[in-house]
Design a protein around this motif. Sequence first.
Motif, PDB file in Angstrom:
ATOM      1  N   THR A   1      17.837  -7.351   0.751  1.00  0.00           N
ATOM      2  CA  THR A   1      17.482  -6.012   0.269  1.00  0.00           C
ATOM      3  C   THR A   1      16.231  -5.491   0.961  1.00  0.00           C
ATOM      4  OG1 THR A   1      16.260  -7.007  -1.569  1.00  0.00           O
ATOM      5  CG2 THR A   1      18.543  -6.362  -1.976  1.00  0.00           C
ATOM      6  N   GLN A   2      15.425  -6.382   1.534  1.00  0.00           N
ATOM      7  CA  GLN A   2      14.232  -5.989   2.279  1.00  0.00           C
ATOM      8  C   GLN A   2      13.934  -7.063   3.321  1.00  0.00           C
ATOM      9  OE1 GLN A   2      10.791  -5.192  -0.104  1.00  0.00           O
ATOM     10  NE2 GLN A   2       9.475  -4.757   1.650  1.00  0.00           N
ATOM     11  N   CYS A   3      13.643  -6.601   4.551  1.00  0.00           N
ATOM     12  CA  CYS A   3      13.379  -7.538   5.650  1.00  0.00           C
ATOM     13  C   CYS A   3      11.885  -7.815   5.768  1.00  0.00           C
ATOM     14  CB  CYS A   3      13.905  -6.958   6.964  1.00  0.00           C
ATOM     15  SG  CYS A   3      15.698  -6.720   6.999  1.00  0.00           S
ATOM     16  N   ARG A   4      11.583  -8.891   6.442  1.00  0.00           N
ATOM     17  CA  ARG A   4      10.186  -9.207   6.719  1.00  0.00           C
ATOM     18  C   ARG A   4       9.627  -8.184   7.714  1.00  0.00           C
ATOM     19  NH1 ARG A   4       8.574 -13.717   4.391  1.00  0.00           N
ATOM     20  NH2 ARG A   4      10.095 -15.330   3.811  1.00  0.00           N
TER      21      ARG A   4
ATOM     22  N   TYR B   1      23.402   1.366  17.808  1.00  0.00           N
ATOM     23  CA  TYR B   1      22.398   1.607  16.763  1.00  0.00           C
ATOM     24  C   TYR B   1      21.019   1.627  17.401  1.00  0.00           C
ATOM     25  CZ  TYR B   1      25.919   0.781  13.165  1.00  0.00           C
ATOM     26  OH  TYR B   1      27.024   0.861  12.366  1.00  0.00           O
ATOM     27  N   GLU B   2      20.074   2.274  16.743  1.00  0.00           N
ATOM     28  CA  GLU B   2      18.709   2.334  17.250  1.00  0.00           C
ATOM     29  C   GLU B   2      17.724   2.106  16.109  1.00  0.00           C
ATOM     30  OE1 GLU B   2      17.586   7.008  17.226  1.00  0.00           O
ATOM     31  OE2 GLU B   2      19.074   6.417  18.718  1.00  0.00           O
ATOM     32  N   PRO B   3      16.533   1.575  16.410  1.00  0.00           N
ATOM     33  CA  PRO B   3      15.566   1.272  15.347  1.00  0.00           C
ATOM     34  C   PRO B   3      14.913   2.540  14.797  1.00  0.00           C
ATOM     35  CG  PRO B   3      14.626   0.789  17.501  1.00  0.00           C
ATOM     36  CD  PRO B   3      16.060   1.161  17.738  1.00  0.00           C
TER      37      PRO B   3
ATOM     38  N   TYR C   1      14.443  -5.027  11.341  1.00  0.00           N
ATOM     39  CA  TYR C   1      15.187  -3.832  10.935  1.00  0.00           C
ATOM     40  C   TYR C   1      16.439  -4.244  10.156  1.00  0.00           C
ATOM     41  CZ  TYR C   1      12.188  -1.760  14.482  1.00  0.00           C
ATOM     42  OH  TYR C   1      11.106  -1.367  15.219  1.00  0.00           O
ATOM     43  N   GLN C   2      16.688  -3.550   9.046  1.00  0.00           N
ATOM     44  CA  GLN C   2      17.805  -3.894   8.167  1.00  0.00           C
ATOM     45  C   GLN C   2      19.053  -3.107   8.539  1.00  0.00           C
ATOM     46  OE1 GLN C   2      17.014  -3.236   4.044  1.00  0.00           O
ATOM     47  NE2 GLN C   2      19.037  -3.835   3.383  1.00  0.00           N
TER      48      GLN C   2
ATOM     49  N   CYS D   1      18.247   0.008  11.084  1.00  0.00           N
ATOM     50  CA  CYS D   1      19.024   0.346  12.267  1.00  0.00           C
ATOM     51  C   CYS D   1      19.934   1.519  11.908  1.00  0.00           C
ATOM     52  CB  CYS D   1      19.850  -0.850  12.737  1.00  0.00           C
ATOM     53  SG  CYS D   1      18.869  -2.237  13.359  1.00  0.00           S
ATOM     54  N   THR D   2      19.745   2.648  12.579  1.00  0.00           N
ATOM     55  CA  THR D   2      20.536   3.841  12.292  1.00  0.00           C
ATOM     56  C   THR D   2      21.457   4.144  13.470  1.00  0.00           C
ATOM     57  OG1 THR D   2      18.744   5.231  13.160  1.00  0.00           O
ATOM     58  CG2 THR D   2      18.778   4.813  10.778  1.00  0.00           C
ATOM     59  N   PRO D   3      22.613   4.763  13.226  1.00  0.00           N
ATOM     60  CA  PRO D   3      23.549   5.057  14.323  1.00  0.00           C
ATOM     61  C   PRO D   3      22.933   5.979  15.363  1.00  0.00           C
ATOM     62  CG  PRO D   3      24.619   5.282  12.179  1.00  0.00           C
ATOM     63  CD  PRO D   3      23.154   5.140  11.907  1.00  0.00           C
ATOM     64  N   GLN D   4      23.230   5.705  16.633  1.00  0.00           N
ATOM     65  CA  GLN D   4      22.774   6.576  17.705  1.00  0.00           C
ATOM     66  C   GLN D   4      23.564   7.881  17.692  1.00  0.00           C
ATOM     67  OE1 GLN D   4      23.121   4.491  21.409  1.00  0.00           O
ATOM     68  NE2 GLN D   4      21.238   3.317  21.103  1.00  0.00           N
ATOM     69  N   VAL D   5      22.891   8.957  18.068  1.00  0.00           N
ATOM     70  CA  VAL D   5      23.538  10.264  18.186  1.00  0.00           C
ATOM     71  C   VAL D   5      23.417  10.706  19.640  1.00  0.00           C
ATOM     72  CG1 VAL D   5      23.527  12.662  17.420  1.00  0.00           C
ATOM     73  CG2 VAL D   5      22.957  10.831  15.800  1.00  0.00           C
ATOM     74  N   HIS D   6      24.550  10.968  20.296  1.00  0.00           N
ATOM     75  CA  HIS D   6      24.557  11.359  21.701  1.00  0.00           C
ATOM     76  C   HIS D   6      24.631  12.879  21.824  1.00  0.00           C
ATOM     77  CE1 HIS D   6      25.041   7.162  22.488  1.00  0.00           C
ATOM     78  NE2 HIS D   6      26.224   7.109  21.908  1.00  0.00           N
TER      79      HIS D   6
END
Length: 309
Positions: free
Chosen positions: A139-142, A160-162, A146-147, A169-174
């Motif tokens: 539920t939470q990373c150190r 994905y990108e940080p 990135y989760q 990690c969120t999806p990349q948008v081109h």
Amino acid sequence: MVLTSTPKVAEISGVSSGCQQGGCLTCSDYNGCLSCRPRFFMHLERIGMKQIGVCMTSCPPGFYGTRSPERNTCTKCRLECDSCFNKNFCTRCRAGFYLHLGKCQENCPEGLVRSDTQRECIQRCPAECESCVSGDTCTQCRPGLYQLSGRCHHVCPEDYEPNDKLMECTPQVHCEVGEWSEWSPCSRPGRTCGFKRGQETRTRQVLQYPSPFGKPCPEISEIRECLVKRRKCPGGRRQTNEQRERRNRNNRKDKENPEGRRERKRDRERERERHPVDREDSDNRNKTEHRHRRGHDTAPVSPEEGLVQ
């Protein structure tokens, strides 16, 4: 003889005034409900030194319901249970106890850790997790990780990108662009006439701007050379005479000041470098004028003059 006041049923929370209302089948003003209607549970509430019967559709927290042909009753859970399904199966533990397989324990079995927020024994979190709900769901990373989908990553997977703000990690948008427009009319900056070569342009719109690590946008404008039918400028002859007079004045100045002539020559060369199309037109005009001068200077030779005496 001392009379003591007896509280009415209506003065007790959750008890109706009389057997005609609520879930009571039989009742008394002093003891509340004595029996309940079908499907209702009899629950005894303690008020001071006495107990009052209350008929309820479901038992309150800390109690579980038992049904029998004679009566349905609410029975208190085990001491360590905050709520339970029956006397042997807890659903939530009191503070200081942790739920595991329906039982509340002070210490969790080997391989499990205590969760004070859930009051449960949960699987030990992976090393990269700060907190987790199971052995494979964080539920939470150190810090610095990135989760993504319950897992922690040093580097986000492909596509994905940080996101340093959310630490996810969120999806990349081109980038996405539309279709090219039609080419613009052939034109030349600062000129509306007297030119043959010009430029035309076309553009396209950005439909979706990219995220920081997404594919960047391609060119959204293009320029290419073009040719048009030359259109003479009004007053062109007068302008040519003025140019000729200016050139004569400059020639006289050049004889008087050779250094000034060299400076103007350098200026003309720099001007030609900035406007290569003008230079090409000027070279063509010079060649044409040179051919005309050669034609006027070389007189035709008659046949008689060409004979050898």
